[in-house]
Write an enzyme that holds these catalytic residues in place. Structure first.
Site, mmCIF file in Angstrom:
data_model
loop_
_atom_site.group_PDB
_atom_site.id
_atom_site.type_symbol
_atom_site.label_atom_id
_atom_site.label_comp_id
_atom_site.label_asym_id
_atom_site.label_seq_id
_atom_site.Cartn_x
_atom_site.Cartn_y
_atom_site.Cartn_z
ATOM 1 N N HIS A 18 0.821 -1.207 0.000
ATOM 2 C CA HIS A 18 0.000 0.000 0.000
ATOM 3 C C HIS A 18 0.861 1.267 0.000
ATOM 4 O O HIS A 18 0.577 2.238 -0.700
ATOM 5 C CB HIS A 18 -0.929 -0.032 1.219
ATOM 6 C CG HIS A 18 -1.709 1.225 1.417
ATOM 7 N ND1 HIS A 18 -1.435 2.112 2.432
ATOM 8 C CD2 HIS A 18 -2.725 1.769 0.712
ATOM 9 C CE1 HIS A 18 -2.262 3.139 2.343
ATOM 10 N NE2 HIS A 18 -3.057 2.964 1.316
ATOM 11 N N GLU B 94 2.234 1.858 -3.384
ATOM 12 C CA GLU B 94 1.175 2.428 -4.245
ATOM 13 C C GLU B 94 1.179 3.961 -4.139
ATOM 14 O O GLU B 94 1.188 4.676 -5.148
ATOM 15 C CB GLU B 94 -0.186 1.867 -3.815
ATOM 16 C CG GLU B 94 -1.393 2.504 -4.497
ATOM 17 C CD GLU B 94 -2.511 2.832 -3.517
ATOM 18 O OE1 GLU B 94 -2.863 4.023 -3.388
ATOM 19 O OE2 GLU B 94 -3.036 1.897 -2.857
ATOM 20 N N HIS B 95 1.218 4.467 -2.909
ATOM 21 C CA HIS B 95 1.256 5.927 -2.720
ATOM 22 C C HIS B 95 2.484 6.529 -3.404
ATOM 23 O O HIS B 95 2.410 7.569 -4.049
ATOM 24 C CB HIS B 95 1.321 6.271 -1.221
ATOM 25 C CG HIS B 95 -0.017 6.347 -0.561
ATOM 26 N ND1 HIS B 95 -0.471 7.487 0.048
ATOM 27 C CD2 HIS B 95 -0.997 5.420 -0.408
ATOM 28 C CE1 HIS B 95 -1.675 7.267 0.564
ATOM 29 N NE2 HIS B 95 -2.013 6.026 0.305
ATOM 30 N N GLU C 17 -4.393 7.992 7.209
ATOM 31 C CA GLU C 17 -5.274 7.045 6.511
ATOM 32 C C GLU C 17 -5.552 5.843 7.430
ATOM 33 O O GLU C 17 -6.684 5.383 7.563
ATOM 34 C CB GLU C 17 -4.629 6.592 5.192
ATOM 35 C CG GLU C 17 -5.569 5.732 4.347
ATOM 36 C CD GLU C 17 -4.978 5.343 2.994
ATOM 37 O OE1 GLU C 17 -3.818 5.720 2.698
ATOM 38 O OE2 GLU C 17 -5.689 4.657 2.232
#
Lengths: 420, 430
Positions: free
Chosen positions: B69, B72-73, B144
Site C-alpha cells: 500500500h 502504491e502511494h 489514513e
C-alpha cells in the site's frame, strides 16, 4: 445529447435526457417539498413504508423478484435534501428492450411498478398498515442514531446543524427522533396524500427511446401551484463560531462551514470552478498543501450546496494539529481570493470540471441528477452548454467568488484517549 | 511478436481483445463506441498477502505490513513532480488502490487519452523513492490508518477475516499499523518494486472509445524486452476450519454491526471453472439471503435486520469466502436463522422459478455493468489476476443447473468454516 422538457400540467415537469450509447435507461420521480423537520421526517419515513409494497406487489420480496425477472432492474426510494428542499426520489435503472431474450417490454414493466408503488400503496380505511409503519419508524430511528457510526459524516452533519441552527438547512435530511414520534399510520397517510397533491413533481428519463411515455406517470397527478422552495441566504456572523467536541477516537475530524456571496449565485460556472481549484480535486489547493506539502491529513476537501450557497471543508487530522490545519485551510482560501494561483492551476481546474461534466454522459443517474438540479433552478442546459459556460469563466470571475466567501462555523470533533 | 485473441460473447453482443505484449505484459482492449469516458488500469499481482518473497537476486525478504500500500502511494511521485500535476492538465480523474492480492493504478478521462496513458505508464514504470519523499508520505498514511481505525464497517469486516482464517496472510492488515509504516525505507520498497512490477506480473486494461494502435504504441515505449521470469503461486497452509466461530470488538456505534463469514473449502480453481463457481455463488447468495429471499423477508419483518444489510462474495485465487453484513440487536439469532435457511435449501432443493428469475437478473446486471468503461476495465483486470476470463461468466450462467447449486452450497456454507464478528456499542466515557 438532446434535452426535452415538457410541462404536462402546473407543478409537474417531465424531462427526457436523450443519450444513445448505452443499452440501459433510467427513470426517476421526485417529490419536492420545503425542508422542515416534519417534511424531512415524513419523507424519510415514507421511503421506508412505501418500499414495503403496494396492492399488487404486497411485499418486499415480491418487488425484488419482479426486478430480477425484469433483467436485474434496480429500484430504490430515498429521501434527501438539496438546499432547503427535501426530495423524495423513486429511482430505477433497467435494461433496454432490445436486450430482452423473449421480447419482453421491460420499460413498460418498470413504469407499471412505479405507478403501483406511488398510486396504489398498501392501505386500509385508517391509513398505512400499522405493522409496517411501526417497523419503519424503528428502522428510521436506527438510521438517525446510526449517523453517529460514520464519524466523518457525523462531524459534517454536526457542523451543518450548528452553523444553520435556526435555518431550515440545519435540519437533518433524515429528520429527527422527536418529530418521528408524532407520526402514526393515519398522520403519515395524510402526509403522503398532501405530498402527492401539493409537492412539486419532476419526472426524468435518461436513455434513447423517443416518446412521451412519462405521461403515464404524470397523468396520475392533479395540477398544483407551481413554486420551487427557495433557500434563505445569510451572511456569516461577525465572530466565527467555534465548537470543540471531545470523543474517544483515533483521528480528529475538522469541519469548516462557509457562506458564499452573491457572485457565487450569479455565476454558477465560476462558483463550481472555484470549488475545484480550492478543494474539490486531487490537484486542489487543499490537497496539495494540507496533505501533500504539510502531511497533515489523508483527506482534505471542499464541497458546496449551491442551492443554499454554502461550502464545507472536511479533513481528518491529529488532535494537536488542529490549529495548524485550520490556519492552512483558511490561508489557502485567502490565497485564491487575492489571485495567488497560476494560469496552469486555473486551466487545470477548467479541464477537471469540463471532464466531470462530459463524463456525466456515461452515468444515467448523474445525468438525471444534473437535469433535476437545472430544472429546480429554472434552467435548461445541455452538457454542451454547461461546458461552454465553464470555458467562458475568467480568473477575475473566480476571484470574485472567492473574495466574498466568509467563514461561519468551525466544528472540531476532537479525538481523545482514555483519561484525557 | 504481439499475440492477440478476440473474446466475444454472443449472448450479450460484445467483445474484447486479449493481447500479450512481447515484454510479457497482458493487455485487455475493449472498444466502446460512443462512451464519453475512457479508462485505463494497470495492476500488479502484489498485495498485502505478499509479505515474504525471494527477490530476483535470490534473497529471501520479509517486509512489514502495509508495504504494498505504501508503494502504491509512492508510485504517484516522480522526479518531475506529482502524477496528479500531470493528470490535472487534461482533467483526468486518477487514483489507485491496494487490496490483499493486487495493487491497481488507473485513470478515467473524456479527452486527451494518449497523454494520460503516458502519465500512467511513466509513473508506474519509473519509481522515484528518496528518503525525503518516503518520510513525507508517512504522516499522510498514518492519518489514513487512523481513519480506518475509527470505521466500524471496516473493523467489523477485518475482525471477521481474522477469525475466519488461521494462518493465511489475508489476516495481515492492508495498510499496516503506524509502527509498521514508520519502519519502511526506500530500499525495502525497491525490493518489492523490482520483484513484483515485472511486466509478466502486471496486467492492463483499456476500455472506451479509443484506438487500439494508441495503446500498442505507448506500450512499446515503456515495456521493452526483459528477461522472462516465472511467477509461481505463493504456497499457503490454511486449515479448512475457521480459527474462531465468534469474535467481537467494542466501538462507538449506535447498534451492533455483524459480519458473518463463510470460508470456502475449495481453493485452486481456475479458468472457466472459476467463473462458473463465481456465478453459482452469486445465485446462491441472492437465493438464500438477498432481498428476494424468505430469509431477508422474515428477519426484516421480525425487526432482526434493517435496510443496512448486504451480502457478497470475496474471491481471488488465494481465498474465497462469502459475507453477510448488517445491523442487529441480536446477531447470534441472525446467524442461527442463516444456518436454518441453508439447511432448508439442502432439504427442499431449488425452486426453479426463483432460480430462473435470479439468473435473468444476473444476466441483465452483467450487460449493464459492461457498459461502463471503468467498471469493465476493473473487472477485466481482476478476473485475469484470478486466472479467469470475464466473459466466461455469461456462458457459465447458461450452464448452471439446480444440482450445481446444491453441490456448491455444500462446499461454501458449513458451521465449522464460518465466523460471526460483532462490533458491540460502547458508551462514550465522559
Amino acid at each position: 445529447m438532446k434535452f426535452i422538457q415538457e410541462k404536462p400540467k402546473a407543478g409537474v415537469i417531465c424531462n427526457y435526457g436523450m443519450i444513445d450509447h448505452f443499452r440501459s435507461s433510467y427513470i426517476s420521480l421526485d417529490f419536492i417539498l420545503p425542508l422542515s423537520a416534519e417534511n424531512a421526517t415524513g419523507m424519510s419515513l415514507l421511503a421506508g413504508v412505501l418500499s414495503r409494497g403496494s396492492e399488487n406487489f404486497p411485499s418486499m420480496d415480491v418487488i425484488s423478484r419482479y426486478l430480477a425477472e425484469n433483467y436485474g432492474a434496480s429500484f430504490s426510494i430515498n429521501a434527501g435534501k438539496a438546499g432547503e428542499m427535501e426530495i423524495l426520489t423513486f429511482a430505477t435503472r433497467f435494461l433496454d428492450n432490445e436486450c430482452a431474450i423473449d421480447g419482453e417490454d421491460i420499460r413498460a414493466a418498470i413504469l407499471t411498478l412505479l405507478q403501483e408503488i406511488i398510486f396504489r400503496p398498501l392501505v386500509d380505511k385508517d391509513g398505512f398498515f400499522e405493522e409496517y409503519v411501526a417497523q419503519e419508524k424503528q428502522n428510521l430511528a436506527d438510521k438517525i442514531t446510526g449517523l453517529f457510526n460514520d464519524k466523518r459524516l457525523y462531524a459534517l452533519e454536526q457542523c451543518k446543524a450548528l452553523m444553520c441552527a435556526d435555518e431550515p438547512f440545519g435540519v437533518c435530511e433524515l429528520g429527527d427522533l422527536e418529530t418521528l414520534k408524532t407520526f402514526n399510520r393515519q398522520t403519515l397517510y395524510r402526509f403522503f396524500q398532501n405530498m402527492v397533491n401539493n409537492a412539486q413533481i419532476v419526472i426524468t428519463y435518461v436513455g434513447k427511446e423517443e416518446g412521451d411515455f412519462l405521461n403515464s406517470l404524470a397523468d396520475g397527478f392533479a395540477e398544483r401551484a407551481s413554486s420551487v422552495p427557495e433557500a434563505i441566504l445569510r451572511d456569516a456572523p461577525p465572530k466565527v463560531q467555534e465548537i470543540i467536541d471531545p470523543m474517544k477516537l483515533n483521528q480528529s475530524k475538522l469541519n469548516l462551514g462557509f457562506r458564499l456571496g452573491p457572485e457565487a449565485q450569479k455565476n454558477g460556472a465560476a462558483c463550481r470552478l472555484f470549488n475545484v481549484l480550492y478543494g474539490g480535486s486531487a490537484n486542489s489547493k487543499l490537497f496539495m498543501n494540507v496533505r501533500e506539502r504539510l502531511s497533515l491529513c489523508y483527506y482534505c476537501s471542499s464541497a458546496m450546496d449551491r442551492f443554499k450557497n454554502v461550502m464545507f471543508v472536511a479533513s481528518g487530522v491529529e488532535s494537536e494539529k488542529y490549529e495548524q490545519a485550520r490556519a492552512e485551510i483558511e490561508a489557502q482560501l485567502k490565497a485564491v481570493a487575492i489571485g495567488d494561483f497560476t494560469d496552469d492551476e486555473f486551466q487545470s481546474a477548467k479541464s477537471y470540471l469540463i471532464d466531470s461534466v462530459r463524463g456525466m454522459l456515461d452515468s444515467e443517474s448523474a445525468l438525471a441528477a444534473s437535469i433535476i438540479s437545472s430544472t429546480l433552478r429554472g434552467e435548461m442546459k445541455t452538457i454542451e452548454q454547461e461546458i461552454k459556460e465553464i470555458e467562458a469563466v475568467s480568473r477575475e470571475d473566480l476571484i470574485a467568488v472567492a473574495k466574498e466567501i466568509q467563514l461561519d462555523t468551525v466544528y472540531f470533533l476532537k479525538g481523545v484517549q482514555n483519561g484525557e | 511478436m504481439i499475440q492477440s485473441e478476440i473474446i466475444a460473447s454472443e449472448a450479450i453482443h460484445a467483445e474484447y481483445e486479449k493481447i500479450t505484449h512481447p515484454s510479457g505484459l497482458t493487455v485487455y482492449f475493449m472498444h466502446k463506441q460512443g462512451n464519453a469516458k475512457k479508462a485505463a488500469m494497470i495492476a500488479a499481482k502484489f498485495g498485502s498477502i505478499n509479505y515474504t518473497f525471494s527477490t530476483q537476486d535470490g534473497r529471501q525478504v520479509t517486509v512489514p505490513n502495509g508495504t504494498a500500500h505504501f508503494l502504491e502511494h509512492k508510485l504517484f511521485e516522480g522526479e518531475q513532480g506529482n502524477a496528479f500535476d500531470f493528470y490535472a492538465k487534461t482533467g483526468a480523474k486518477a487514483n489507485a488502490y491496494t487490496s490483499n492480492d493486487k495493487t491497481a493504478y488507473y485513470f478515467i478521462c473524456t479527452d486527451r487519452f494518449e497523454e494520460n496513458l503516458d502519465v500512467l505508464l511513466s509513473f508506474v514504470t519509473h519509481p522515484y523513492l528518496t528518503n525525503e519523499n518516503v518520510e513525507k508520505e508517512k504522516g499522510i498514511i498514518a492519518q489514513e490508518i487512523k481513519m480506518y481505525e475509527d470505521e466500524p464497517g471496516w473493523q467489523g469486516y477485518f475482525t471477521m477475516v481474522q477469525g475466519l482464517y488461521q494462518n493465511h496472510p489475508i489476516r495481515r492488515d492492508i495498510a499496516g499499523t503506524v509502527e509498521d509504516i514508520y519502519s519502511l525505507t526506500p530500499e525495502i520498497l525497491m525490493d518489492c518494486y523490482r520483484t513484483f512490477y515485472h511486466p509478466k506480473n502486471l496486467v492492463m486494461a483499456v476500455v472506451g472509445d479509443v484506438e487500439k494502435e494508441t495503446v500498442l504504441v505507448a506500450l512499446d515505449r515503456y515495456f521493452g524486452d526483459v528477461a522472462d521470469l516465472e511467477f509461481g503461486k505463493m504456497p499457503i497452509e490454511e486449515p479448512l476450519e475457521s480459527g474462531e466461530r465468534y469474535v467481537e470488538k467494542a466501538m462507538l456505534v449506535s447498534k451492533p454491526i455483524f459480519h458473518i463469514g463463510f470460508k470456502d473449502n475449495e481453493t485452486d480453481v481456475k479458468g472457466f471453472a472459476l467463473s462458473k463457481k463465481e456465478m453459482e455463488v452469486e445465485i446462491l447468495l441472492e437465493y438464500l439471503f438477498g432481498k428476494s429471499s424468505s430469509f431477508y423477508k422474515e428477519l426484516y419483518e421480525a425487526g432482526l435486520i434493517n435496510g443496512e444489510f448486504d451480502c457478497w462474495y470475496d474471491l481471488s485465487d488465494y481465498f474465497s469466502f462469502c459475507v453477510i453484513n448488517g445491523e442487529s440487536n441480536d446477531p447470534k439469532k441472525v446467524e442461527e436463522c442463516a444456518f436454518a435457511h441453508i439447511a432448508l435449501l439442502k432439504e427442499k432443493g431449488i425452486d426453479k422459478d426463483r432460480f430462473r428469475a435470479i439468473r435473468n437478473g444476473l444476466y441483465g446486471s452483467i450487460i449493464m455493468d459492461a457498459e461502463q468503461s471503468y467498471g469493465m476495465a476493473n473487472r477485466l483486470v481482476a478476473n485475469n489476476l484470478n486466472g479467469a476470463e470475464t466473459f466466461d461468466a455469461i456462458d457459465a450462467l447458461q450452464q448452471i443447473t439446480a444440482e450445481d447449486l446444491l453441490a456448491r452450497a455444500e462446499k461454501m456454507f458449513a458451521k465449522e468454516r464460518s465466523c460471526l464478528s460483532v462490533i458491540q456499542p460502547i458508551k462514550e466515557e465522559e
